[in-house]
Structures are given as structure tokens and as C-alpha cells.
Design an enzyme around this catalytic site. Structure first.
Site, short mmCIF file in Angstrom:
data_model
loop_
_atom_site.label_atom_id
_atom_site.label_comp_id
_atom_site.label_asym_id
_atom_site.label_seq_id
_atom_site.Cartn_x
_atom_site.Cartn_y
_atom_site.Cartn_z
N LYS A 80 18.39 -101.22 54.03
CA LYS A 80 17.03 -100.71 54.04
C LYS A 80 17.00 -99.49 54.95
O LYS A 80 17.85 -99.33 55.84
CB LYS A 80 16.05 -101.77 54.57
CG LYS A 80 14.60 -101.51 54.21
CD LYS A 80 14.29 -101.86 52.77
CE LYS A 80 12.82 -101.68 52.45
NZ LYS A 80 12.51 -102.08 51.07
N THR A 146 7.80 -105.39 39.55
CA THR A 146 7.62 -106.27 40.71
C THR A 146 6.40 -107.16 40.51
O THR A 146 6.44 -108.37 40.77
CB THR A 146 7.48 -105.46 42.01
OG1 THR A 146 8.67 -104.69 42.22
CG2 THR A 146 7.28 -106.39 43.22
N GLY A 175 -4.22 -106.25 49.68
CA GLY A 175 -3.46 -105.01 49.53
C GLY A 175 -3.41 -104.56 48.09
O GLY A 175 -2.90 -105.28 47.23
N GLY A 180 0.08 -104.40 44.16
CA GLY A 180 -1.14 -105.21 44.17
C GLY A 180 -2.08 -104.87 43.02
O GLY A 180 -2.65 -105.76 42.39
N ALA A 255 4.43 -108.68 49.39
CA ALA A 255 4.82 -108.07 50.66
C ALA A 255 6.17 -108.59 51.13
O ALA A 255 6.51 -109.75 50.91
CB ALA A 255 3.75 -108.35 51.71
N ASN A 256 6.91 -107.73 51.80
CA ASN A 256 8.14 -108.15 52.45
C ASN A 256 7.81 -108.71 53.84
O ASN A 256 6.84 -108.30 54.47
CB ASN A 256 9.10 -106.96 52.63
CG ASN A 256 9.72 -106.54 51.31
OD1 ASN A 256 10.29 -107.35 50.60
ND2 ASN A 256 9.60 -105.26 50.98
#
Length: 351
Positions: A80, A146, A175, A180, A255-256
Site C-alpha cells: 500500500k 467493489t 460514506g 458507497g 472501508a478498510n
């Protein structure tokens, strides 16, 4: 010494810091595990309060990518990157300077778009390096696929824990960024009742208009009497303060790093009878999309891997139930076992 201890404890192979004063570039790339192939992970551009926060974020996110790839059966490692910058002053020169930094790693790290980076920005980075994905937007791009993975995860959780139909569900979405918003569309099309919040009033107004969602204050979203709470903003929103407020029976979002403390807060959710879908499993759609773009996009293959999110979650739920552990712990066990088996297979082939 504390920095190296943290990196060692989290199992990282390499952490790289990049500074280009001419373009005011400050970036960190964290490579957690590249034993199965190049470390893949998107780049997040964010105005972190300090460098310690940026480092903490990139270390957690990169480790999550290793587990995400393993649970999705994608043969890559986990990495990342974060760029410490205000998105309002993002420049082409800054992005290209970052691209040169990525290029210097010679394919050990492959990146793409995360928060505050667009496909256009990725194409700018691509001017300096070939080690970037998400340049084109196959199947609607990473956000769309996603969101489809999150929908599959919600279906799996509902089937396993509550037996309701999607059109009977009340769902709170926290979000309304790209993922979202896409998720709201998918849920609306299936008859779910939506409650939404976002710090941007234009986004909430749009989702209210398009999908009949009820808009609530950011602090109110946790307290709603809903079936599913879907965190789709930034991480660490599930913590000592917010978990006691939840009335939802399922947590399933994009969300991560949703849990501020993974062990502690996964157990707190379980003690409250809240069914948690581990974030790096349910939100793997973006990785699946860009990986398939990298190797040569075949829609059937990509959607078969995407549908695997549903099956993997059911496997995790069963492990957790059988071993009397949290869903988070079960996901870790599954990921680590898949990584171990993949390493053995790779070693066998090399010999």
C-alpha cells in the site's frame, strides 16, 4: 527502535519513504509480503495530521492487502502507499514525481487508485511507470465491482445469520464516495430501505433524490435501528465509543481497517451479537478488478473470482462458529492457511 519493532511485529518486508522537495512530494510505500508475487496495493492521497498517522495507516492497509489477496485467491503480495498532501493542491508534477518513485522499485510494487485519486490521476502516474493498474475502467472500474462484492457479502451474512430477504432490510451506509454511492444503487434496485450519511451534503442530497434514502447526521448513523451497518468511509470508525451505540445485527461495508483495534473490537462486536464481515474479505472486488486488468481482462474470470467473496465469507462464518472464535480471527486463519499453501506450491514448482 520503536519504528523497526512496529514494522517487524506487523511482518513487513520493506517500508520506503520518498521525498521530492521540488514537487512537495511526501510518500510512503509499505510492502508487507511479496513472497507470492509483486505487492499490489492502491495509493491513498490524504492530508494526514502528522507523519506518524500516515505511517500507521499505510502499515495497516498494506497488511490488509496481503490477507485480501489470499482470501480472494489472487496470486500477488500485499502492499500500500500513501501520499501526504491536501487533495486541493494535487498537481500533475506531484503525481509524476510519485510515478518515478514507484518505477524505481522495478515492479516489486504495483499500485492504483484509492482515496482522492481518480483514473485520470492514475493515467498521470502511468506517464512515468508501467507498474500501475486502474488506467482503464473495466466493468465500471474498481468502485463498481467493489460495491458488487459488498452486496455479495451482505447476502452471505444475511443468509447465514438472519434469513431475511434483501427487500426486507434496512441498511445504514456511512460514506457516499464512489463505492458507497454504487452500493446504494445496488441496494435500492433490490428493494432495501436506505439510511445514509456523508460529510459532503451534495452527496447525501443526490442519494436521497436518486434512491429515496433517509439522510441522517454523521453521529446519528451508528444509533439507527437497522439490520445492516455498512461503513464505507475511512477506517477505525468501529471503536470503544461507537460499537456500544450500534443496533444493527450485521456490519458489512467497504472501508478498510474498520476496527480501530482488530482483536479487541471484533470480540466486542461478537459479545453484542453483531455479525461482522471482515473488511479485507468483503471489499476485495477492487483488487480482483485491477488484477484481472493487469493479466488480461476476461470478464467471466473476473466475475467468478468476485462471486468467490460470497463463498469465502460463508467458509469464514462456519470456521468461526465451529471453533468458537470471531469472524475476524477466522478470516486471519483462512488467509494464513492459503498463504502457506501458496508458498508451498510455489516452492514445489521452483524445485
Amino acid at each position: 527502535m520503536e519504528l523497526f519493532e512496529t514494522i517487524t511485529q506487523m511482518g513487513h518486508e520493506q517500508v520506503l519513504f520518498c521525498h521530492n522537495p521540488e514537487q512537495n512530494l511526501k510518500a510512503i510505500i509499505a510492502i508487507h509480503d511479496a513472497s507470492l508475487g509483486s505487492a499490489m496495493g492502491a495509493t491513498r492521497l490524504w492530508p494526514y495530521t502528522n507523519e506518524a498517522d500516515a505511517l500507521r495507516d499505510v502499515l495497516r492497509l498494506s497488511r490488509g492487502m496481503t490477507y485480501k489477496a489470499a482470501c480472494a485467491n489472487i496470486p500477488v503480495g500485499g502492499g500500500k502507499a500513501v501520499i501526504i498532501a491536501d487533495p486541493r493542491i494535487k498537481t500533475s508534477e506531484l503525481l509524476r514525481a510519485y510515478g518515478r518513485f514507484v518505477n524505481s522499485l522495478n515492479g516489486r510494487f504495483i499500485t492504483g487508485q484509492d482515496v482522492n485519486l481518480s483514473p485520470r490521476d492514475v493515467r498521470e502516474i502511468r506517464q512515468e511507470t508501467k507498474y500501475v493498474v486502474g488506467v482503464s475502467e473495466k466493468s465500471g472500474g474498481p468502485a463498481s465491482i467493489t460495491a458488487q462484492g459488498i452486496l455479495l457479502g451482505i447476502k452471505a451474512a444475511v443468509e447465514f445469520s438472519s434469513r431475511k430477504r434483501l427487500d426486507e432490510l434496512k441498511i445504514a451506509v456511512q460514506g457516499l464516495g464512489n463505492v458507497g454511492s454504487n452500493l446504494c444503487k445496488l441496494l435500492y434496485e433490490r428493494g432495501a430501505t436506505l439510511f445514509v450519511t456523508d460529510i459532503n451534503p451534495a452527496r447525501t442530497a443526490e442519494i436521497k433524490h436518486l434512491y429515496g434514502a433517509t439522510v441522517v447526521d454523521p453521529n446519528e448513523i451508528y444509533t439507527l435501528d437497522v439490520d445492516v451497518f455498512s461503513p464505507c468511509a475511512l477506517g477505525a470508525t468501529l471503536n470503544d465509543s461507537t460499537i456500544p451505540l450500534l443496533k444493527a445485527s450485521i456490519v458489512a461495508g467497504a472501508a478498510n481497517n474498520q476496527l480501530e483495534n482488530e482483536q479487541l473490537h471484533s470480540r466486542l462486536l461478537r459479545s453484542k451479537g453483531i455479525f461482522y464481515c471482515p473488511d479485507y474479505v468483503i471489499n476485495a472486488g477492487g483488487l480482483i478488478n485491477v488484477y484481472n486488468e493487469m493479466v488480461g481482462y476476461e470478464e467471466d474470470k473476473a466475475f467468478k473470482q468476485l462471486n468467490g467473496i460470497y463463498d469465502t465469507l460463508l467458509e469464514i462464518f462456519n470456521i468461526a462458529e465451529q471453533q468458537d472464535i470471531t469472524n475476524f480471527e477466522a478470516a486471519q486463519k483462512l488467509a494464513e492457511e492459503r498463504i502457506k499453501q501458496a508458498r508451498l506450491l510455489k516452492a514445489t514448482r521452483e524445485h
